[in-house]
Design a protein around this motif. Structure first.
Motif, PDB file in Angstrom:
ATOM      1  N   GLU A   1       0.179  -1.360   0.131  1.00 29.30           N
ATOM      2  CA  GLU A   1       0.290  -0.102   0.238  1.00 29.30           C
ATOM      3  C   GLU A   1       1.212   1.562  -0.299  1.00 29.30           C
ATOM      4  N   GLU A   2       1.709   1.422   0.844  1.00 34.14           N
ATOM      5  CA  GLU A   2       2.748   2.840   1.319  1.00 34.14           C
ATOM      6  C   GLU A   2       3.762   2.427  -0.341  1.00 34.14           C
ATOM      7  N   ARG A   3       4.140   1.273  -0.650  1.00 31.99           N
ATOM      8  CA  ARG A   3       4.881   1.528  -1.994  1.00 31.99           C
ATOM      9  C   ARG A   3       3.916   1.943  -3.553  1.00 31.99           C
ATOM     10  N   ALA A   4       2.858   1.951  -3.569  1.00 39.57           N
ATOM     11  CA  ALA A   4       1.883   2.077  -4.197  1.00 39.57           C
ATOM     12  C   ALA A   4       1.550   3.169  -4.229  1.00 39.57           C
ATOM     13  N   VAL A   5       1.417   3.693  -3.559  1.00 39.54           N
ATOM     14  CA  VAL A   5       0.997   5.299  -2.928  1.00 39.54           C
ATOM     15  C   VAL A   5       1.707   6.008  -3.020  1.00 39.54           C
ATOM     16  N   ALA A   6       3.509   5.683  -2.872  1.00 39.27           N
ATOM     17  CA  ALA A   6       4.390   6.448  -3.018  1.00 39.27           C
ATOM     18  C   ALA A   6       4.766   6.490  -5.359  1.00 39.27           C
ATOM     19  N   TYR A   7       4.779   5.475  -5.721  1.00 42.82           N
ATOM     20  CA  TYR A   7       4.974   5.289  -7.024  1.00 42.82           C
ATOM     21  C   TYR A   7       4.083   6.489  -7.062  1.00 42.82           C
ATOM     22  N   LEU A   8       2.914   6.599  -7.408  1.00 39.49           N
ATOM     23  CA  LEU A   8       2.321   7.142  -8.030  1.00 39.49           C
ATOM     24  C   LEU A   8       1.383   8.817  -8.065  1.00 39.49           C
ATOM     25  N   GLN A   9       2.870   8.971  -6.414  1.00 38.96           N
ATOM     26  CA  GLN A   9       2.678  10.834  -6.411  1.00 38.96           C
ATOM     27  C   GLN A   9       4.530  10.843  -7.041  1.00 38.96           C
ATOM     28  N   ASP A  10       4.953   9.651  -7.183  1.00 39.24           N
ATOM     29  CA  ASP A  10       6.186  10.040  -8.150  1.00 39.24           C
ATOM     30  C   ASP A  10       5.568  10.007  -9.226  1.00 39.24           C
TER      31      ASP A  10
END
Length: 195
Positions: A86-95
């Protein structure tokens, strides 16, 4: 010229195209001269590697997709918890929203144009394989309901990520906070995949 130099020159043209797209130049309006100038090479050199602008744009979609696949592979290589996903998916999208929307526009355009970019389906298959490997690891760790099929889990992740990306584009365009959107994305992934 070695294959590495050949690949580097092609990559320079692809990067030039992405720079132009980031500046607001439409791929349809882009010229070979603009690409050459932005890449810092001659127009004739561009034609030495590509026969047309259409060939460049088709290769660009594959280039972007392959690059994103490698980012995703590295990002999730050691992920073994649903919270980590969940955390990595959110960070990926924000990037993506902050730095690489042009890449995704090219990928989306290629996916929406059947028969125009043959390698893109192979890239999509590679992405599914990366996700399946991650999901198998999460199921083995007891993080994901083993009764749920891997195909369903892949579809759920892709749907959440695409929805999140669309939402991020909307919030950026309207200059709104994406905090609630990101919380909803985490919640959707958790409810879909958790035991």
């Amino acid at each position: 010229m070695t294959m590495d130099n050949h690949a580097a020159r092609k990559a320079a043209v692809y990067e030039a195209a992405l720079q132009l797209i980031a500046r607001g130049v439409s791929p349809a309006a882009m010229t070979i001269q603009q690409l050459a100038d932005t890449a810092g090479i001659g127009k004739g050199t561009v034609y030495g590697y590509f026969s047309s602008k259409e060939e460049i744009l088709q290769g660009l979609a594959e280039y972007c997709f392959a690059r994103e696949n490698e980012r995703i592979r590295v990002l999730f290589a050691d992920c073994c918890t649903l919270a980590g996903l969940e955390e990595r998916a959110v960070a990926y999208l924000q990037d993506i929203a902050a730095n690489r929307m042009g890449d995704y526009k090219m990928i989306a355009q290629a996916l929406g144009t059947p028969g125009k970019c043959e390698p893109v389906p192979a890239c999509a298959d590679e992405l599914r394989d990366i996700m399946r490997t991650l999901l198998i690891r999460l199921q083995a760790a007891g993080e994901i309901d083993p009764a749920v099929s891997l195909e369903y889990c892949c579809t759920a992740i892709f749907s959440a990520v695409v929805g999140g990306l669309i939402g991020l584009c909307f919030t950026a365009e309207k200059r709104r906070s994406a905090d609630t959107l990101m919380q909803n994305l985490r919640m959707m992934l958790h409810r879909t995949l958790a035991k």
